[in-house]
Design a protein around this motif. Structure first.
Motif, short mmCIF file in Angstrom:
data_model
loop_
_atom_site.label_atom_id
_atom_site.label_comp_id
_atom_site.label_asym_id
_atom_site.label_seq_id
_atom_site.Cartn_x
_atom_site.Cartn_y
_atom_site.Cartn_z
N ARG A 1 17.27 -26.97 -6.69
CA ARG A 1 18.18 -26.92 -7.83
C ARG A 1 19.27 -27.94 -7.58
NH1 ARG A 1 16.02 -21.22 -6.99
NH2 ARG A 1 14.60 -21.21 -8.75
N ARG A 2 19.36 -28.91 -8.49
CA ARG A 2 20.30 -30.01 -8.32
C ARG A 2 21.64 -29.64 -8.97
NH1 ARG A 2 15.44 -33.39 -9.46
NH2 ARG A 2 14.56 -33.79 -7.42
N LEU A 3 22.55 -29.19 -8.15
CA LEU A 3 23.86 -28.76 -8.66
C LEU A 3 24.70 -29.96 -9.09
CD1 LEU A 3 23.57 -26.49 -5.82
CD2 LEU A 3 24.75 -25.44 -7.71
N LEU A 4 24.56 -31.06 -8.34
CA LEU A 4 25.25 -32.31 -8.69
C LEU A 4 24.26 -33.45 -8.56
CD1 LEU A 4 28.59 -31.91 -6.66
CD2 LEU A 4 28.33 -31.72 -9.15
N LEU A 5 24.20 -34.31 -9.57
CA LEU A 5 23.37 -35.51 -9.56
C LEU A 5 24.25 -36.75 -9.66
CD1 LEU A 5 20.51 -34.31 -11.95
CD2 LEU A 5 20.24 -34.89 -9.53
N LYS A 6 23.63 -37.91 -9.59
CA LYS A 6 24.38 -39.16 -9.69
C LYS A 6 25.30 -39.17 -10.91
CE LYS A 6 23.88 -44.15 -9.86
NZ LYS A 6 22.96 -45.29 -10.02
N LYS A 7 24.76 -38.69 -12.03
CA LYS A 7 25.54 -38.75 -13.27
C LYS A 7 26.78 -37.86 -13.24
CE LYS A 7 22.39 -35.56 -15.57
NZ LYS A 7 21.19 -35.55 -16.41
N ASP A 8 26.88 -36.99 -12.26
CA ASP A 8 28.09 -36.18 -12.14
C ASP A 8 29.24 -36.92 -11.47
OD1 ASP A 8 27.18 -33.66 -13.34
OD2 ASP A 8 25.72 -33.67 -11.71
N GLY A 9 28.91 -38.12 -10.94
CA GLY A 9 29.97 -39.05 -10.56
C GLY A 9 30.70 -38.74 -9.26
N MET A 10 30.07 -37.99 -8.37
CA MET A 10 30.75 -37.64 -7.11
C MET A 10 30.44 -38.61 -5.97
SD MET A 10 32.65 -35.01 -7.63
CE MET A 10 32.91 -34.21 -6.04
N GLY A 11 29.45 -39.50 -6.17
CA GLY A 11 29.07 -40.41 -5.09
C GLY A 11 28.02 -39.82 -4.16
N PHE A 12 27.68 -38.56 -4.37
CA PHE A 12 26.58 -37.92 -3.63
C PHE A 12 25.94 -36.92 -4.58
CE2 PHE A 12 30.50 -35.62 -2.79
CZ PHE A 12 30.17 -34.31 -3.10
N SER A 13 24.72 -36.50 -4.26
CA SER A 13 24.14 -35.38 -5.01
C SER A 13 24.09 -34.17 -4.09
CB SER A 13 22.77 -35.74 -5.58
OG SER A 13 21.87 -36.14 -4.56
N THR B 289 19.21 -39.27 -8.71
CA THR B 289 19.45 -39.29 -10.16
C THR B 289 18.77 -38.12 -10.86
OG1 THR B 289 17.46 -40.55 -10.64
CG2 THR B 289 19.46 -41.82 -10.15
N GLY B 290 17.72 -37.59 -10.23
CA GLY B 290 16.90 -36.57 -10.89
C GLY B 290 15.59 -37.13 -11.38
#
Ligand code: 9YT
Length: 130
Positions: free
Chosen positions: A24-36, A113-114
């Motif tokens: 489950r991808r809680l954060l991906l590239k598009k979330d803008g954190m610099g890591f997933s 990125t997903g």
């Protein structure tokens, strides 16, 4: 600020089922954190050869058990609640599920990125999309 709840990701494109893993991808590239940032479940007894040639990955176990084999050295490290492994050398490895499903929290740099799929080496290609 973003607040993400695992339960809201179930059944969406961020809930990805591989042959021997669920992530489950809680954060991906598009979330803008610099890591997933992912939660990955490895079922008991699963065997997963992997090689993230293009990514660094840190993985923290919060439940269950298993092991990781470093294919460069042949060393096998037990994994249990409280164990972290960091693939700081793009290490080729085999992840094995143990007696109970293993629950892992993972961070990738650069962020996933997903859109990636595991290639025959168990690696993800770099995807240059947002
Ligand atoms: C344990 C591990 O390597 N997890 C990676 C995340 C998973 N393959 C994903 O979300 O694509």
């Amino acid at each position: 600020m973003k607040v993400v709840r695992l339960q809201d990701l179930i059944g969406t494109s961020r809930d990805v089922h591989g042959p021997n893993w669920v992530s489950r991808r809680l954060l991906l590239k598009k979330d803008g954190m610099g890591f997933s940032f992912h939660e990955t479940i490895i079922p008991a007894g699963a065997i997963l050869p992997m090689w993230y040639k293009h990514h660094l990955e840190a993985v923290y176990c919060v439940g269950g058990d298993g092991s990781i084999e470093d294919l460069a050295t042949g060393e096998v490290h037990a994994i249990e609640d409280g164990t972290l492994y960091a693939l700081d050398q793009h290490d080729r490895h085999i992840l094995r599920g143990g007696k109970e499903d293993m629950r892992l929290v993972c961070a990738f740099n650069p962020p996933v990125t997903g859109e990636e799929v595991h290639d025959r080496d168990g690696a993800y290609a770099l995807v240059d999309a947002d």
